[in-house]
Design an enzyme around this catalytic site. Structure first.
Site, PDB file in Angstrom:
ATOM      1  N   GLY A  86      -9.475  29.318 -55.619  1.00 47.44           N
ATOM      2  CA  GLY A  86      -9.874  28.867 -56.943  1.00 47.44           C
ATOM      3  C   GLY A  86      -9.859  30.005 -57.938  1.00 47.44           C
ATOM      4  N   VAL A  87      -9.102  29.849 -59.031  1.00 46.49           N
ATOM      5  CA  VAL A  87      -9.012  30.916 -60.039  1.00 46.49           C
ATOM      6  C   VAL A  87      -9.445  30.387 -61.408  1.00 46.49           C
ATOM      7  CG1 VAL A  87      -7.297  32.270 -58.804  1.00 46.49           C
ATOM      8  CG2 VAL A  87      -6.531  30.487 -60.389  1.00 46.49           C
ATOM      9  N   LYS A 116     -29.385  18.186 -61.390  1.00 48.77           N
ATOM     10  CA  LYS A 116     -27.947  18.213 -61.664  1.00 48.77           C
ATOM     11  C   LYS A 116     -27.528  16.917 -62.331  1.00 48.77           C
ATOM     12  CE  LYS A 116     -24.481  21.129 -60.965  1.00 48.77           C
ATOM     13  NZ  LYS A 116     -24.585  22.580 -61.144  1.00 48.77           N
ATOM     14  N   VAL A 123     -15.036  31.015 -62.526  1.00 48.20           N
ATOM     15  CA  VAL A 123     -15.720  31.883 -61.570  1.00 48.20           C
ATOM     16  C   VAL A 123     -14.720  32.653 -60.709  1.00 48.20           C
ATOM     17  CG1 VAL A 123     -17.293  31.965 -59.597  1.00 48.20           C
ATOM     18  CG2 VAL A 123     -17.784  30.443 -61.530  1.00 48.20           C
TER      19      VAL A 123
END
Length: 350
Positions: free
Chosen positions: A183-184, A81, A187
């Protein structure tokens, strides 16, 4: 800063690299957890951290999660990462900074392959790709693998939610099933659209409350402040924002029999897997349910098939989740712990 080797989240990582470029202002970390199965694949996020130790902790946790995710998705890739440190919240990425990050990747000789994560776009991958070939998530023509991995992650999470609903609620579809979506973004927004299309009842929340309100109106959903979403009375809570949202306090406040979402590293501590299990909450281990995005970018990078091959692999996510839940039920071990054991075996760390 705490010694790297003594950090709780250091897990035998093979490499941890710190990069800086005075001219562009780049400050970045690339953590390579494992190359046991192949080059370490995992996106790069652009984020403003409270301090350098918080950035390092994120890189360590996320890279370990990518090792597990790629292994459980049966990809010939290891786990890594990248994090690019924004100098302040909302600071724009400069082209020179992206170029410097691409050159940094190039110094690793193919041990790390990057793609989009939080705060990054297809255009950013193009900029990075001018400096290194070890990049994926690039814009593609119709029918090919690649592009923004968020939509593919959302597809896998959607299928995982349906599998969880079938197991926990005995429902063959999600019509009328109440899902609280945290969360919009790429994803969470994608998950919400797929659920709405099949008749689910939705409650939405986002740190950008105005964005959540507009999206809720579009989908005919309810919306609540971000601070309230995890405690909404629902059939499913779906975390799709940042990690470490499931801790002792938030798990105690959960009012749903299922937790299934796309956020990475949802559990704040290893003990939180047991807390969910003790409450009888069916948990979909995040790195299993959210593998759709890395399946897409991995097949793009490897040249191993187009969109149809990606979707075929994503369709296997419910089977993997069901195997984990069955093992959890048979042994009494939390689903999160069962998945960890399986993943460690697959990367040679049983």
């Amino acid at each position: 800063m705490t010694s790297l080797w003594s950090m709780v989240d250091f897990d035998g990582h093979e490499d941890v690299h710190f990069f800086s470029d005075a001219q562009s202002g780049l400050r970045a970390i690339i953590a390579i957890h494992s190359t046991y199965r192949g080059p370490a694949a995992g996106g790069v996020r652009y984020w403003h951290y409270a301090d350098d130790e918080a950035a390092l902790k994120d890189a360590l946790r996320l890279s370990r999660g990518m090792s597990y995710k790629n292994a459980m998705a049966d990809l010939p890739m290891g786990g890594g990462k990248g994090v690019m440190l924004a100098p302040e919240a909302g600071a724009p990425k400069m082209p020179d900074m992206l170029a410097a990050f691409g050159r940094a990747i190039g110094t690793l000789g193919g041990r790390y392959v990057t793609a989009e994560d939080v705060g990054m776009s297809e255009a950013d991958m193009l900029a990075i790709g001018r400096e290194t070939r070890h990049v994926s998530g690039l814009p593609v023509v119709s029918g090919a693998a690649g592009g923004d991995p968020g939509l593919y992650t959302a597809q896998g999470v959607f299928l995982g939610i349906k599998a969880a609903v079938a197991r926990a609620l005995g429902r063959e579809d999600v019509r009328g099933v109440h899902v609280a979506v945290q969360g919009v973004g790429s994803v969470g927004g994608g998950v919400a659209r797929l659920l709405a299309a099949e008749g689910a009842q939705l409650t939405l929340a986002d740190v950008d409350d105005a964005k959540a309100a507009v999206f809720a109106t579009e989908l005919g959903a309810a919306h609540v402040p971000a601070s309230e979403i995890l405690a909404v009375k629902a059939d499913v809570v779906s975390p799709n924002a940042l990690g470490a949202v499931l801790d002792e306090a938030s798990i105690a406040a959960l009012n749903a029999p299922v937790v299934a979402g796309g956020a990475n590293n949802q559990l704040a501590t290893p003990e939180d897997a047991q807390r969910l299990h003790a409450r009888g909450i069916l948990y979909a281990p995040d790195y299993v349910i959210n593998a759709g995005g890395i399946i897409n970018v991995a097949l793009e990078y490897l040249g191993a098939g187009g969109r149809s091959a990606v979707m075929e692999r994503i369709a296997g996510i419910p089977t993997r989740l069901t195997r984990i839940w069955a093992e959890s039920e048979a042994t009494g071990a939390p689903a999160g712990d069962v998945a960890d054991v399986m993943a460690r075996e697959l990367i040679g760390r049983a």
